[in-house]
Design a protein around this motif. Structure first.
Motif, PDB file in Angstrom:
ATOM      1  N   MET A  87     -23.081  19.930  38.514  1.00  0.00           N
ATOM      2  CA  MET A  87     -22.115  20.197  39.585  1.00  0.00           C
ATOM      3  C   MET A  87     -21.059  19.112  39.498  1.00  0.00           C
ATOM      4  O   MET A  87     -21.236  18.106  38.812  1.00  0.00           O
ATOM      5  N   CYS A  88     -19.965  19.303  40.187  1.00  0.00           N
ATOM      6  CA  CYS A  88     -18.922  18.282  40.204  1.00  0.00           C
ATOM      7  C   CYS A  88     -18.125  18.452  41.493  1.00  0.00           C
ATOM      8  O   CYS A  88     -17.442  19.479  41.661  1.00  0.00           O
ATOM      9  N   GLY A  89     -18.215  17.465  42.376  1.00  0.00           N
ATOM     10  CA  GLY A  89     -17.562  17.583  43.684  1.00  0.00           C
ATOM     11  C   GLY A  89     -16.053  17.523  43.583  1.00  0.00           C
ATOM     12  O   GLY A  89     -15.347  18.367  44.150  1.00  0.00           O
ATOM     13  N   HIS A  90     -15.548  16.533  42.849  1.00  0.00           N
ATOM     14  CA  HIS A  90     -14.081  16.459  42.752  1.00  0.00           C
ATOM     15  C   HIS A  90     -13.564  17.679  42.004  1.00  0.00           C
ATOM     16  O   HIS A  90     -12.485  18.188  42.287  1.00  0.00           O
ATOM     17  N   GLY A  91     -14.363  18.147  41.010  1.00  0.00           N
ATOM     18  CA  GLY A  91     -13.944  19.313  40.236  1.00  0.00           C
ATOM     19  C   GLY A  91     -13.878  20.578  41.089  1.00  0.00           C
ATOM     20  O   GLY A  91     -13.022  21.436  40.877  1.00  0.00           O
ATOM     21  N   TYR A 232     -15.277   5.976  34.023  1.00  0.00           N
ATOM     22  CA  TYR A 232     -15.572   5.781  35.444  1.00  0.00           C
ATOM     23  C   TYR A 232     -14.825   6.842  36.255  1.00  0.00           C
ATOM     24  O   TYR A 232     -13.783   7.352  35.830  1.00  0.00           O
ATOM     25  N   ASP A 233     -15.408   7.182  37.387  1.00  0.00           N
ATOM     26  CA  ASP A 233     -14.801   8.202  38.245  1.00  0.00           C
ATOM     27  C   ASP A 233     -13.669   7.569  39.043  1.00  0.00           C
ATOM     28  O   ASP A 233     -13.880   6.597  39.769  1.00  0.00           O
ATOM     29  N   ARG A 234     -12.492   8.147  38.902  1.00  0.00           N
ATOM     30  CA  ARG A 234     -11.334   7.654  39.674  1.00  0.00           C
ATOM     31  C   ARG A 234     -11.432   8.097  41.134  1.00  0.00           C
ATOM     32  O   ARG A 234     -10.815   7.477  42.011  1.00  0.00           O
ATOM     33  N   PRO A 236     -13.997   9.098  44.568  1.00  0.00           N
ATOM     34  CA  PRO A 236     -15.272   8.522  45.032  1.00  0.00           C
ATOM     35  C   PRO A 236     -16.494   9.301  44.541  1.00  0.00           C
ATOM     36  O   PRO A 236     -17.615   8.949  44.904  1.00  0.00           O
ATOM     37  N   CYS A 237     -16.289  10.357  43.754  1.00  0.00           N
ATOM     38  CA  CYS A 237     -17.370  11.152  43.143  1.00  0.00           C
ATOM     39  C   CYS A 237     -18.089  11.999  44.205  1.00  0.00           C
ATOM     40  O   CYS A 237     -18.847  11.456  45.027  1.00  0.00           O
ATOM     41  N   GLY A 238     -17.846  13.281  44.149  1.00  0.00           N
ATOM     42  CA  GLY A 238     -18.406  14.173  45.174  1.00  0.00           C
ATOM     43  C   GLY A 238     -19.916  14.238  45.135  1.00  0.00           C
ATOM     44  O   GLY A 238     -20.584  14.148  46.185  1.00  0.00           O
ATOM     45  N   THR A 239     -20.487  14.389  43.932  1.00  0.00           N
ATOM     46  CA  THR A 239     -21.945  14.460  43.861  1.00  0.00           C
ATOM     47  C   THR A 239     -22.542  13.074  44.165  1.00  0.00           C
ATOM     48  O   THR A 239     -23.625  12.968  44.750  1.00  0.00           O
ATOM     49  N   GLY A 240     -21.815  12.015  43.792  1.00  0.00           N
ATOM     50  CA  GLY A 240     -22.280  10.649  44.080  1.00  0.00           C
ATOM     51  C   GLY A 240     -22.227  10.330  45.565  1.00  0.00           C
ATOM     52  O   GLY A 240     -23.135   9.681  46.105  1.00  0.00           O
TER      53      GLY A 240
HETATM   54  O1  PYC Z   1     -17.061  14.404  41.810  1.00  0.00           O
HETATM   55  O2  PYC Z   1     -19.139  15.022  41.528  1.00  0.00           O
HETATM   56  C1  PYC Z   1     -18.100  14.518  41.128  1.00  0.00           C
HETATM   57  C2  PYC Z   1     -18.031  14.036  39.735  1.00  0.00           C
HETATM   58  C3  PYC Z   1     -19.041  14.036  38.807  1.00  0.00           C
HETATM   59  C4  PYC Z   1     -18.511  13.486  37.647  1.00  0.00           C
HETATM   60  C5  PYC Z   1     -17.204  13.154  37.895  1.00  0.00           C
HETATM   61  N1  PYC Z   1     -16.940  13.503  39.169  1.00  0.00           N
END
Ligand code: PYC
Length: 313
Positions: A87-91, A232-234, A236-240
């Protein structure tokens, strides 16, 4: 010459390249089944879209698919430089503004099928999206890993759509000037976890998330997230951020419905909250902003030795 039609967006600084036409035919199975076929027989498409010379390390890719359930706005398979993502939150936020840009959706609620399960989003304005992620949970609490060169590092392992090791041990202030040191440190943690066999419920941890004080007092925390492949995620990373909510909920440190503002290492932010589910799981929702940046057709000349991307480290 064959071409991949792509639309590029960024979500709070983190880029997403969505293949909207010209991608492989993966059949009509679930997104998990289509991801399996994509990974095993069409990896050249992933490399073409993300690797140099057409892409770069930080780029996250997505293949837009017809959903199995026609009440969904889309199906999607996310991937990055190193392979497939669950999954990818920002995506997903990038997908929302991309579908709107394509004229396929209006504002409001929409469901999307992913390999990790059904997710949804609400397009709140042209550039603001609230996503409802898959259920998140903490898998292991306060484990220690011996990281060569850094000593014992303690943290939790949690699922937020991908597997995260989350630690509060930040040796430097979480500021962009320390990105190279955090990248090396996080990679050392990842290597130590792999070497010691510490992972998630179904395999390895694939993201490292390091927490520290926020840059702006209106936020709750700032994080550095290392993704598989070393970028690195620019954002805050949605899944994170979802994994972080699961840990906060398990610790009783954040009440259901209370906002949690998480900054990225570059200071962009998601506002998140959760509702409790059964068996210690939570339903995370996250709000962030995304913008479409480019439309392009990636051309693959059969005489181009790098039509499927350059090899990477
Ligand atoms: O936003 O979940 C996210 C994500 C995962 C990897 C890069 N972004």
């Amino acid at each position: 010459m064959t071409g991949l039609k792509v639309i590029d967006s960024h979500t709070e600084g983190e880029p997403t390249r969505i293949i909207v036409a010209g991608g492989p035919d993966l059949g009509h199975g679930s997104m998990a089944e289509r991801r399996r076929i994509f990974a095993s027989t069409h990896d050249a498409v992933r490399r073409c879209a993300l690797h140099e010379p057409r892409g770069w390390d930080a780029l996250v890719g997505a293949l837009l698919c017809e959903p199995v359930d026609s009440s969904c706005a889309a199906g999607v398979i996310f991937f990055n430089k190193a392979g497939m993502l669950s999954m990818c939150g920002h995506g997903l936020m990038g997908l929302a503004v991309t579908l709107a840009h394509m004229g396929r959706i209006n504002s409001g609620h929409h469901k999307v099928e992913t390999p990790a399960g059904l997710v949804s989003f609400e397009l709140l304005s042209q550039d603001t999206v609230r996503i409802a992620n898959v259920p998140a949970y903490r898998h292991r609490h306060d484990i220690a890993v011996d990281v060569p060169g850094y000593g014992m590092v303690r943290g939790d392992i949690a699922w937020g759509g991908n597997w995260f090791f989350l630690t509060r041990q930040a040796p430097w202030p979480l500021e962009p000037r320390h990105i190279p040191q955090f990248t090396t440190y996080a990679q050392a943690i990842q290597d130590a976890l792999n070497a010691s066999g510490i992972g998630g419920a179904d395999g390895a941890v694939d993201h490292i998330e390091i927490f520290g004080a926020p840059g702006d007092q209106s936020a709750n925390a700032r994080s550095f997230v290392l993704c598989p492949g070393g970028a690195y995620d620019r954002s805050p990373c949605g899944t994170g951020t979802s994994a972080k909510l699961a840990c906060l909920a398990a610790d009783g440190a954040l009440a259901a419905g209370q906002p949690w503002v998480q900054e990225s290492i570059i200071g962009s932010r998601f506002t998140a909250q959760y509702q409790p589910l059964e068996r210690g799981r939570i339903a995370p929702t996250l709000t962030g902003r995304a913008w479409v940046m480019a439309e392009a057709t990636l051309l693959r000349d059969k005489n181009d030795p790098f039509r499927d991307g350059m090899p990477t480290a």
